[in-house]
Scaffold this motif. Structure first.
Motif, PDB file in Angstrom:
ATOM      1  N   ARG A 181      50.926  54.464  42.148  1.00  9.82           N
ATOM      2  CA  ARG A 181      52.007  54.456  41.150  1.00  9.82           C
ATOM      3  C   ARG A 181      53.166  53.544  41.572  1.00  9.82           C
ATOM      4  O   ARG A 181      54.058  53.273  40.783  1.00  9.82           O
ATOM      5  N   TYR A 182      53.169  53.075  42.826  1.00 13.89           N
ATOM      6  CA  TYR A 182      54.178  52.116  43.274  1.00 13.89           C
ATOM      7  C   TYR A 182      53.791  50.675  42.946  1.00 13.89           C
ATOM      8  O   TYR A 182      54.571  49.766  43.187  1.00 13.89           O
ATOM      9  N   ARG A 183      52.539  50.473  42.473  1.00 13.19           N
ATOM     10  CA  ARG A 183      52.034  49.106  42.345  1.00 13.19           C
ATOM     11  C   ARG A 183      51.673  48.778  40.900  1.00 13.19           C
ATOM     12  O   ARG A 183      51.269  49.666  40.134  1.00 13.19           O
ATOM     13  N   ASN A 184      51.776  47.517  40.536  1.00 15.59           N
ATOM     14  CA  ASN A 184      51.345  47.096  39.212  1.00 15.59           C
ATOM     15  C   ASN A 184      49.850  46.784  39.240  1.00 15.59           C
ATOM     16  O   ASN A 184      49.183  46.939  40.264  1.00 15.59           O
ATOM     17  N   GLN A 188      50.986  44.395  43.218  1.00 13.47           N
ATOM     18  CA  GLN A 188      52.350  44.142  43.717  1.00 13.47           C
ATOM     19  C   GLN A 188      53.189  45.409  43.610  1.00 13.47           C
ATOM     20  O   GLN A 188      53.066  46.176  42.647  1.00 13.47           O
ATOM     21  N   LEU A 189      54.045  45.611  44.610  1.00 11.40           N
ATOM     22  CA  LEU A 189      54.894  46.804  44.607  1.00 11.40           C
ATOM     23  C   LEU A 189      55.968  46.671  43.525  1.00 11.40           C
ATOM     24  O   LEU A 189      56.602  45.614  43.377  1.00 11.40           O
ATOM     25  N   LEU A 190      56.162  47.751  42.772  1.00 10.10           N
ATOM     26  CA  LEU A 190      57.076  47.744  41.626  1.00 10.10           C
ATOM     27  C   LEU A 190      58.516  47.993  42.060  1.00 10.10           C
ATOM     28  O   LEU A 190      58.785  48.448  43.168  1.00 10.10           O
ATOM     29  N   GLU A 191      59.431  47.740  41.139  1.00 16.51           N
ATOM     30  CA  GLU A 191      60.862  47.885  41.426  1.00 16.51           C
ATOM     31  C   GLU A 191      61.256  49.312  41.822  1.00 16.51           C
ATOM     32  O   GLU A 191      62.202  49.511  42.565  1.00 16.51           O
ATOM     33  N   HIS A 192      60.567  50.321  41.284  1.00 16.57           N
ATOM     34  CA  HIS A 192      60.959  51.696  41.600  1.00 16.57           C
ATOM     35  C   HIS A 192      60.348  52.191  42.911  1.00 16.57           C
ATOM     36  O   HIS A 192      60.632  53.302  43.348  1.00 16.57           O
ATOM     37  N   ALA A 193      59.502  51.387  43.538  1.00 16.78           N
ATOM     38  CA  ALA A 193      58.900  51.803  44.812  1.00 16.78           C
ATOM     39  C   ALA A 193      59.978  51.817  45.897  1.00 16.78           C
ATOM     40  O   ALA A 193      60.905  50.995  45.862  1.00 16.78           O
ATOM     41  N   CYS A 196      59.159  47.335  49.539  1.00 17.96           N
ATOM     42  CA  CYS A 196      58.451  46.223  48.902  1.00 17.96           C
ATOM     43  C   CYS A 196      57.762  45.378  49.964  1.00 17.96           C
ATOM     44  O   CYS A 196      57.871  45.657  51.165  1.00 17.96           O
TER      45      CYS A 196
END
Ligand SMILES: [Fe+2]
Length: 388
Positions: A181-184, A188-193, A196
């Motif tokens: 859930r941290y990745r798109n 790639q790691l998302l902004e809410h993770a 990064c």
């Protein structure tokens, strides 16, 4: 960390001729997980990778579990475990099941042999000490707070820069990765993770060894250790590229997610693997609702055994817990702050606690070595006062 990286020299096109200065071929090795369908790297060796001069069985390497007995909360004191040996030799398995083995290690010297775990990922969380994880992928320096994540099949050797080190170790026959859930969709790691890619450290210096001689590699697979004697240095790689390699993430780079009221444990999640998660409790500001209660609520984590390794700071919801202790709150009964701890937390603005938590989805067994470290009084720590 599954993102593309390369070090050293590699040919422009994979699976093509790549020659040494003397005209001989470098030897290509594809190292991939799940039969060429998961992450992989391609390495170029000076020597033929399958070349092994002697093989010898060094015996079983499976933890021996004891009867758990009646279900109850338990705590282990690891601070005074005798130190000694190299990191792999010093490791003591404490808790485990088919998905994960948790342990600690207090080594006092560097490894003089090489090690490869071909049946599990290994994560070494560095509580004390610093050094370098050397592997055929290059050198990765480590220091306190680092999670060193080593994929299946990597041959490595740990060198210590300090007279002692202290690790909490996680070994699992599955991949250790950032939560999905941290990745798109591209990984790639998302902004809410809470971290990064910039926070992930990768091998940075590739040493290519072409020495001949006697080199010992201890291979863990099929729950046994096999000794392989090579006539060449195992770190003979001139270059590699791909997604599979050891990496490090420092817990100080975990950006805590806080809220007006108490945030649930998943906000602390750092990694996931098959049937367990790893969470980091880091120094952070507390909840800012005027009526908020910073200490956690009581909870019945019905499908999850919860293990916490307490590293630094004072632990707001725990009595009788000291630095280096490990608590096990198994499923089957609720747990929460001990008497007085909830009231004591009200009005607190921040915590300096640092702890690593592993929540498993199936029950953990306990080893004989863990029983020797047990604090039997822990279960009674909720009995003080009148029970209200
Ligand atoms: Fe909990």
């Amino acid at each position: 960390m599954p993102f593309y990286h390369k070090l050293g020299e590699i040919p422009h096109k994979r699976h093509t001729q790549f020659k040494k200065p003397d005209g001989k071929l470098y030897r290509e090795e594809v190292m991939g997980l799940e039969g060429f369908s998961s992450i992989q790297s391609i390495l170029y060796h000076h020597f033929l990778p399958p070349r092994v001069q002697e093989v010898e069985d060094l015996g079983p390497a499976k933890p021996e579990y004891e009867d758990f007995g009646p279900i109850r909360h338990r705590a282990l004191a690891t601070a005074d475990v005798p130190a000694g040996g190299d990191p792999v030799a010093a490791r003591r398995a404490l808790l485990g099941n088919n998905d994960v083995i948790l342990g600690i290690a207090r080594p006092t010297k560097s490894m003089d042999y090489f090690y490869r775990n071909a049946q599990a990922y290994e994560t070494w969380w560095v509580h004390e000490g610093s050094g370098t994880l050397k592997s055929q992928f290059g050198n990765l320096a480590f220091h306190p707070g680092d999670y060193i994540v080593i994929p299946f099949g990597v041959t490595w050797q740990m060198k210590l820069d300090t007279p002692e080190a202290r690790f909490f170790t996680i070994e699992n026959p599955s991949q250790t990765v950032p939560p999905k859930r941290y990745r798109n969709a591209y990984g790639q790691l998302l902004e809410h993770a809470p971290y990064c890619e910039r926070d992930i450290r990768v091998p940075s210096e590739l040493e290519t060894h072409t020495e001949r001689g006697q080199f010992e590699v201890r291979v863990k697979v099929r729950d046994r250790i096999t000794r392989h004697m090579l006539d060449h240095h195992p770190f003979d790689v001139i270059g590699w590229d791909g997604y599979l390699y050891p990496w490090a993430f420092n817990v100080e780079d975990f950006e805590p997610i806080t809220g007006r009221i108490h945030q649930p444990p998943p906000v602390h999640q750092t990694f996931e693997a098959r049937n367990f998660v790893v969470c980091s409790f880091v120094p952070r500001l507390f909840d800012y609702h005027p009526e908020g209660i910073p200490a956690p609520y009581n909870h019945s984590n019905v499908n999850s055994d919860e293990v916490i390794y307490y590293a630094e700071g004072n632990f707001m919801s725990r009595k009788g817990i000291e630095r280096g202790d490990i608590s096990l709150h198994p499923y089957g009964l609720p747990h929460g702050p001990q008497p007085g701890m909830t009231e004591a937390s009200i009005g607190a603005k921040k915590t300096e606690e640092l702890a690593v938590m592993v929540d498993t989805f199936y029950p953990l067994h306990i080893t004989k070595q863990a029983l020797e470290l047990e604090k039997p009084e822990y279960m009674a720590s909720w009995l003080e006062g009148d029970g209200e």
